[in-house]
Design a protein around this motif. Structure first.
Motif, PDB file in Angstrom:
ATOM      1  N   ARG A  25       0.827  -1.203   0.000  1.00 47.25           N
ATOM      2  CA  ARG A  25       0.000   0.000   0.000  1.00 47.25           C
ATOM      3  C   ARG A  25       0.866   1.260   0.000  1.00 47.25           C
ATOM      4  O   ARG A  25       1.895   1.320   0.668  1.00 47.25           O
ATOM      5  CB  ARG A  25      -0.938   0.001   1.201  1.00 47.25           C
ATOM      6  CG  ARG A  25      -1.960  -1.140   1.202  1.00 47.25           C
ATOM      7  CD  ARG A  25      -2.824  -1.087   2.443  1.00 47.25           C
ATOM      8  NE  ARG A  25      -3.485   0.196   2.555  1.00 47.25           N
ATOM      9  CZ  ARG A  25      -3.814   0.775   3.715  1.00 47.25           C
ATOM     10  NH1 ARG A  25      -3.553   0.155   4.866  1.00 47.25           N
ATOM     11  NH2 ARG A  25      -4.401   1.954   3.738  1.00 47.25           N
ATOM     12  N   HIS A  26       0.370   2.268  -0.724  1.00 50.73           N
ATOM     13  CA  HIS A  26       1.056   3.559  -0.827  1.00 50.73           C
ATOM     14  C   HIS A  26       0.019   4.670  -0.671  1.00 50.73           C
ATOM     15  O   HIS A  26      -0.342   5.344  -1.640  1.00 50.73           O
ATOM     16  CB  HIS A  26       1.767   3.682  -2.178  1.00 50.73           C
ATOM     17  CG  HIS A  26       2.878   2.708  -2.371  1.00 50.73           C
ATOM     18  ND1 HIS A  26       4.203   3.040  -2.166  1.00 50.73           N
ATOM     19  CD2 HIS A  26       2.874   1.400  -2.735  1.00 50.73           C
ATOM     20  CE1 HIS A  26       4.963   1.984  -2.409  1.00 50.73           C
ATOM     21  NE2 HIS A  26       4.183   0.979  -2.754  1.00 50.73           N
ATOM     22  N   PRO A  27      -0.479   4.885   0.535  1.00 55.94           N
ATOM     23  CA  PRO A  27      -1.578   5.844   0.728  1.00 55.94           C
ATOM     24  C   PRO A  27      -1.221   7.276   0.356  1.00 55.94           C
ATOM     25  O   PRO A  27      -2.110   8.072   0.036  1.00 55.94           O
ATOM     26  CB  PRO A  27      -1.915   5.714   2.216  1.00 55.94           C
ATOM     27  CG  PRO A  27      -0.736   5.042   2.830  1.00 55.94           C
ATOM     28  CD  PRO A  27      -0.144   4.174   1.782  1.00 55.94           C
ATOM     29  N   ASP A  28       0.067   7.636   0.397  1.00 60.57           N
ATOM     30  CA  ASP A  28       0.489   8.983   0.015  1.00 60.57           C
ATOM     31  C   ASP A  28       1.194   8.993  -1.339  1.00 60.57           C
ATOM     32  O   ASP A  28       1.947   9.918  -1.649  1.00 60.57           O
ATOM     33  CB  ASP A  28       1.413   9.566   1.088  1.00 60.57           C
ATOM     34  CG  ASP A  28       0.684   9.797   2.398  1.00 60.57           C
ATOM     35  OD1 ASP A  28      -0.471  10.266   2.356  1.00 60.57           O
ATOM     36  OD2 ASP A  28       1.260   9.497   3.461  1.00 60.57           O
ATOM     37  N   GLY A  29       0.952   7.963  -2.134  1.00 63.59           N
ATOM     38  CA  GLY A  29       1.591   7.869  -3.431  1.00 63.59           C
ATOM     39  C   GLY A  29       2.911   7.134  -3.345  1.00 63.59           C
ATOM     40  O   GLY A  29       3.429   6.854  -2.256  1.00 63.59           O
ATOM     41  N   ILE A  30       3.476   6.817  -4.499  1.00 61.00           N
ATOM     42  CA  ILE A  30       4.663   5.956  -4.518  1.00 61.00           C
ATOM     43  C   ILE A  30       5.902   6.658  -3.978  1.00 61.00           C
ATOM     44  O   ILE A  30       6.900   5.989  -3.676  1.00 61.00           O
ATOM     45  CB  ILE A  30       4.937   5.407  -5.926  1.00 61.00           C
ATOM     46  CG1 ILE A  30       5.307   6.536  -6.907  1.00 61.00           C
ATOM     47  CG2 ILE A  30       3.740   4.615  -6.437  1.00 61.00           C
ATOM     48  CD1 ILE A  30       5.826   6.030  -8.236  1.00 61.00           C
ATOM     49  N   ASP A  31       5.849   7.979  -3.844  1.00 57.96           N
ATOM     50  CA  ASP A  31       6.981   8.694  -3.247  1.00 57.96           C
ATOM     51  C   ASP A  31       6.880   8.764  -1.735  1.00 57.96           C
ATOM     52  O   ASP A  31       7.816   9.235  -1.066  1.00 57.96           O
ATOM     53  CB  ASP A  31       7.085  10.110  -3.819  1.00 57.96           C
ATOM     54  CG  ASP A  31       7.491  10.114  -5.285  1.00 57.96           C
ATOM     55  OD1 ASP A  31       8.042   9.091  -5.742  1.00 57.96           O
ATOM     56  OD2 ASP A  31       7.249  11.131  -5.968  1.00 57.96           O
ATOM     57  N   GLY A  32       5.742   8.305  -1.181  1.00 57.61           N
ATOM     58  CA  GLY A  32       5.548   8.334   0.266  1.00 57.61           C
ATOM     59  C   GLY A  32       5.879   7.000   0.908  1.00 57.61           C
ATOM     60  O   GLY A  32       6.433   6.095   0.268  1.00 57.61           O
ATOM     61  N   PRO A  33       5.526   6.836   2.180  1.00 57.06           N
ATOM     62  CA  PRO A  33       5.809   5.579   2.882  1.00 57.06           C
ATOM     63  C   PRO A  33       5.097   4.393   2.238  1.00 57.06           C
ATOM     64  O   PRO A  33       3.998   4.525   1.702  1.00 57.06           O
ATOM     65  CB  PRO A  33       5.271   5.833   4.302  1.00 57.06           C
ATOM     66  CG  PRO A  33       5.198   7.311   4.429  1.00 57.06           C
ATOM     67  CD  PRO A  33       4.900   7.832   3.063  1.00 57.06           C
ATOM     68  N   ARG A  34       5.752   3.230   2.307  1.00 59.41           N
ATOM     69  CA  ARG A  34       5.184   1.992   1.788  1.00 59.41           C
ATOM     70  C   ARG A  34       4.795   1.106   2.963  1.00 59.41           C
ATOM     71  O   ARG A  34       5.547   0.979   3.923  1.00 59.41           O
ATOM     72  CB  ARG A  34       6.199   1.262   0.911  1.00 59.41           C
ATOM     73  CG  ARG A  34       5.692  -0.064   0.378  1.00 59.41           C
ATOM     74  CD  ARG A  34       6.753  -0.794  -0.424  1.00 59.41           C
ATOM     75  NE  ARG A  34       7.802  -1.350   0.441  1.00 59.41           N
ATOM     76  CZ  ARG A  34       8.668  -2.281   0.050  1.00 59.41           C
ATOM     77  NH1 ARG A  34       8.634  -2.734  -1.186  1.00 59.41           N
ATOM     78  NH2 ARG A  34       9.580  -2.723   0.876  1.00 59.41           N
ATOM     79  N   PHE A  35       3.619   0.494   2.884  1.00 56.46           N
ATOM     80  CA  PHE A  35       3.152  -0.418   3.923  1.00 56.46           C
ATOM     81  C   PHE A  35       2.932  -1.799   3.315  1.00 56.46           C
ATOM     82  O   PHE A  35       2.171  -1.953   2.352  1.00 56.46           O
ATOM     83  CB  PHE A  35       1.848   0.092   4.542  1.00 56.46           C
ATOM     84  CG  PHE A  35       1.974   1.445   5.190  1.00 56.46           C
ATOM     85  CD1 PHE A  35       2.415   1.565   6.504  1.00 56.46           C
ATOM     86  CD2 PHE A  35       1.677   2.597   4.482  1.00 56.46           C
ATOM     87  CE1 PHE A  35       2.544   2.810   7.091  1.00 56.46           C
ATOM     88  CE2 PHE A  35       1.801   3.843   5.064  1.00 56.46           C
ATOM     89  CZ  PHE A  35       2.232   3.955   6.375  1.00 56.46           C
TER      90      PHE A  35
END
Length: 311
Positions: free
Chosen positions: A60-70
């Motif tokens: 998951r990338h709730p803030d987009g692929i430049d953000g944190p990855r879960f």
């Protein structure tokens, strides 16, 4: 029905809401959450047969692929009760994985900014018994990602060598680009061998091939020991290990897609692991590269005897 904050999508008997549909997940490409949901809705007829009944790990990338990855294994309590779940044993307890059996679930996962789906090699009800074996081929360490031309040649040659060996073992195989730099070679199994046996067999196949081509291939787990040789990775054949699911979008610029291909496409000069994207993968899916009679799943016993005779 859409509002500035939600977009309702019909999926069979259900309606799934995509929240913040305009949220951009791929900044360099302008690809939004609504675009991701539209892609997964369109590709669902081709993708779902590869997902049904399998526990998933969700990227998951709730803030987009430049953000944190879960990397999500456990299914949140907030997920709708109609989504299929399976409780899986792990060391010291259990984990409840999501299982994607229908379009509505796939759309809900897109709403959760689940960009990539990684699936188990076994199915619910027979979790200890894999029905597929995976070989992961990536270019040698240090090869620039996305570089055109020669960086894929080592992968292409290794795929041909491995495919020939599997043919000699009477094990039919299929090909899939990973959406990254390499390929997966997938062998359907009859589901009567446990994970430990499948992984041991895959390791022996890889070692046999590496021994025949020591200057090109290696099974060395340590990167420092590989040099410029291609690593034959069989680690995805262990219990609870996952591999990217066919038609999954990868969290990389351009939104590349893990895409099934035919063996005769492997030598097409245009074929490259980054060729198909969220904008083009559906066209490739419609060519039905894995269509026709599916390869008959094989037992490992006869293949093991053939391999032992070759070693």
């Amino acid at each position: 029905m859409s509002t500035s904050s939600t977009h309702a999508v019909r999926a069979g008997r259900r309606t799934v809401e995509i929240h913040r549909p305009d949220k951009v997940l791929f900044p360099d490409d302008g690809i939004s959450k609504a675009d991701l949901a539209d892609y997964y809705r369109s590709v669902a007829p081709f993708m779902l047969p590869h997902l049904r009944g399998r526990p998933l790990m969700l990227e998951r990338h709730p803030d987009g692929i430049d953000g944190p990855r879960f990397m999500q294994k456990d299914t949140p309590d907030s997920y709708p009760d109609w989504i299929h779940r399976v409780e899986v044993a792990k060391e010291g307890g259990t984990v409840t994985h999501t299982v994607c059996d229908d379009i509505a679930t796939l759309l809900h996962l897109a709403d959760q900014a689940c960009v990539t789906l990684h699936r188990w090699q076994s199915r619910v009800g027979r979790l200890e018994w894999p029905d597929r074996m995976v070989f992961d081929l990536d270019p040698p360490e240090g090869t620039p990602e996305g570089a055109p031309g020669d960086d894929f040649d080592a992968v292409r040659r290794a795929a041909h060598l491995l495919g020939e060996l599997l043919d000699a073992l009477n094990l039919p195989s299929t090909l899939m680009t990973t959406g990254s730099k390499g390929l997966h070679i997938i062998v359907p199994l009859d589901g009567h061998s446990p994970f430990d046996d499948v992984r041991a067999f895959a390791r022996d196949v890889a070692q046999t091939l590496a021994a025949a081509h020591p200057g090109e291939l290696t099974t060395a787990a340590r990167k420092q020991a590989r040099g410029d040789r291609l690593y034959l990775d069989v680690q995805r054949n262990g219990y609870a290990q996952t591999a990217v699911a066919p038609y999954s979008v990868r969290a990389r610029p351009g939104a590349p897609v893990a895409t099934p291909i035919r063996w005769d496409q492997l030598d097409d000069p245009a074929t490259h692991s980054r060729r198909w994207t969220i904008r083009t993968a559906l066209e490739q899916a419609r060519t039905a590269p894995w269509d026709g009679p599916a390869p008959r799943p094989r037992a490992l016993g006869p293949a093991r005897r053939r391999l032992d005779a070759l070693r």
